[in-house]
Design a protein around this motif. Sequence first.
Motif, PDB file in Angstrom:
ATOM      1  N   HIS A  36     -30.878  10.697  46.365  1.00 21.00           N
ATOM      2  CA  HIS A  36     -29.595  11.335  46.698  1.00 21.00           C
ATOM      3  C   HIS A  36     -28.555  10.964  45.642  1.00 21.00           C
ATOM      4  O   HIS A  36     -28.307   9.783  45.400  1.00 21.00           O
ATOM      5  CB  HIS A  36     -29.139  10.905  48.094  1.00 21.00           C
ATOM      6  N   PRO A  37     -27.938  11.967  45.012  1.00 25.48           N
ATOM      7  CA  PRO A  37     -27.055  11.684  43.879  1.00 25.48           C
ATOM      8  C   PRO A  37     -25.698  11.073  44.243  1.00 25.48           C
ATOM      9  O   PRO A  37     -25.107  10.365  43.429  1.00 25.48           O
ATOM     10  CB  PRO A  37     -26.864  13.061  43.238  1.00 25.48           C
ATOM     11  N   ALA A  38     -25.209  11.334  45.416  1.00 24.94           N
ATOM     12  CA  ALA A  38     -23.863  10.880  45.767  1.00 24.94           C
ATOM     13  C   ALA A  38     -23.856   9.407  46.164  1.00 24.94           C
ATOM     14  O   ALA A  38     -24.759   8.917  46.822  1.00 24.94           O
ATOM     15  CB  ALA A  38     -23.308  11.718  46.915  1.00 24.94           C
ATOM     16  N   GLU A  39     -22.819   8.728  45.733  1.00 26.49           N
ATOM     17  CA  GLU A  39     -22.583   7.354  46.190  1.00 26.49           C
ATOM     18  C   GLU A  39     -21.703   7.439  47.424  1.00 26.49           C
ATOM     19  O   GLU A  39     -20.865   8.320  47.549  1.00 26.49           O
ATOM     20  CB  GLU A  39     -21.879   6.550  45.101  1.00 26.49           C
ATOM     21  N   PHE A  40     -21.925   6.529  48.370  1.00 27.06           N
ATOM     22  CA  PHE A  40     -21.077   6.448  49.547  1.00 27.06           C
ATOM     23  C   PHE A  40     -20.949   4.972  49.904  1.00 27.06           C
ATOM     24  O   PHE A  40     -21.791   4.157  49.509  1.00 27.06           O
ATOM     25  CB  PHE A  40     -21.597   7.315  50.695  1.00 27.06           C
ATOM     26  N   PRO A  41     -19.914   4.617  50.622  1.00 30.42           N
ATOM     27  CA  PRO A  41     -19.585   3.199  50.809  1.00 30.42           C
ATOM     28  C   PRO A  41     -20.694   2.329  51.392  1.00 30.42           C
ATOM     29  O   PRO A  41     -20.842   1.177  50.989  1.00 30.42           O
ATOM     30  CB  PRO A  41     -18.387   3.220  51.758  1.00 30.42           C
ATOM     31  N   ASP A  42     -21.477   2.844  52.312  1.00 32.62           N
ATOM     32  CA  ASP A  42     -22.480   2.020  52.993  1.00 32.62           C
ATOM     33  C   ASP A  42     -23.902   2.256  52.502  1.00 32.62           C
ATOM     34  O   ASP A  42     -24.870   1.919  53.190  1.00 32.62           O
ATOM     35  CB  ASP A  42     -22.400   2.256  54.502  1.00 32.62           C
ATOM     36  N   ARG A  43     -24.027   2.791  51.318  1.00 36.51           N
ATOM     37  CA  ARG A  43     -25.360   3.070  50.781  1.00 36.51           C
ATOM     38  C   ARG A  43     -26.212   1.791  50.690  1.00 36.51           C
ATOM     39  O   ARG A  43     -27.373   1.783  51.080  1.00 36.51           O
ATOM     40  CB  ARG A  43     -25.246   3.735  49.414  1.00 36.51           C
TER      41      ARG A  43
END
Length: 104
Positions: A36-43
Motif C-alpha cells: 500500500h503506497p500511502a503512509e498513515f499514522p498507525d501503519r
Amino acid sequence: MLRSVGQKLVAGSEEDPRVTELRTAVSRLRRELAAHPAEFPDRAVAEDELAALDAMAAGGLPEVPRLRRSLLVVAGAIGSVSALAKGLGDVRNAVELFGGPPPR
C-alpha cells in the motif's frame, strides 16, 4: 489424512485448519499493507500487530483473547484504509473460527 481448510483440502496436514486459515489471512494482509503506497499514522502499529498475530499462529493454537485483542488493534490502526478492508475482513473471519466473543 485430509483436512478441510475453507473450501480446500490439505493432504497430510497436522496443523489445525483454523490456524492455517489465520496464517493465510494474516500473510495476505501483511503483503497488502506492505504494497500500500500511502503512509498513515498507525501503519507501524498495524505492521507490528500483524507480525504478532503471525507469530501466535506459527506457534500452534493461539489464545483466543489475545487473538481478539490483536484484531482490534489492527482494525483500529488500518480500519479507515478502504483498500485494506477485504484483507482485514479475512483476518477477522479467521479469528472468528476460534470462537465467538466471550459472554458478557
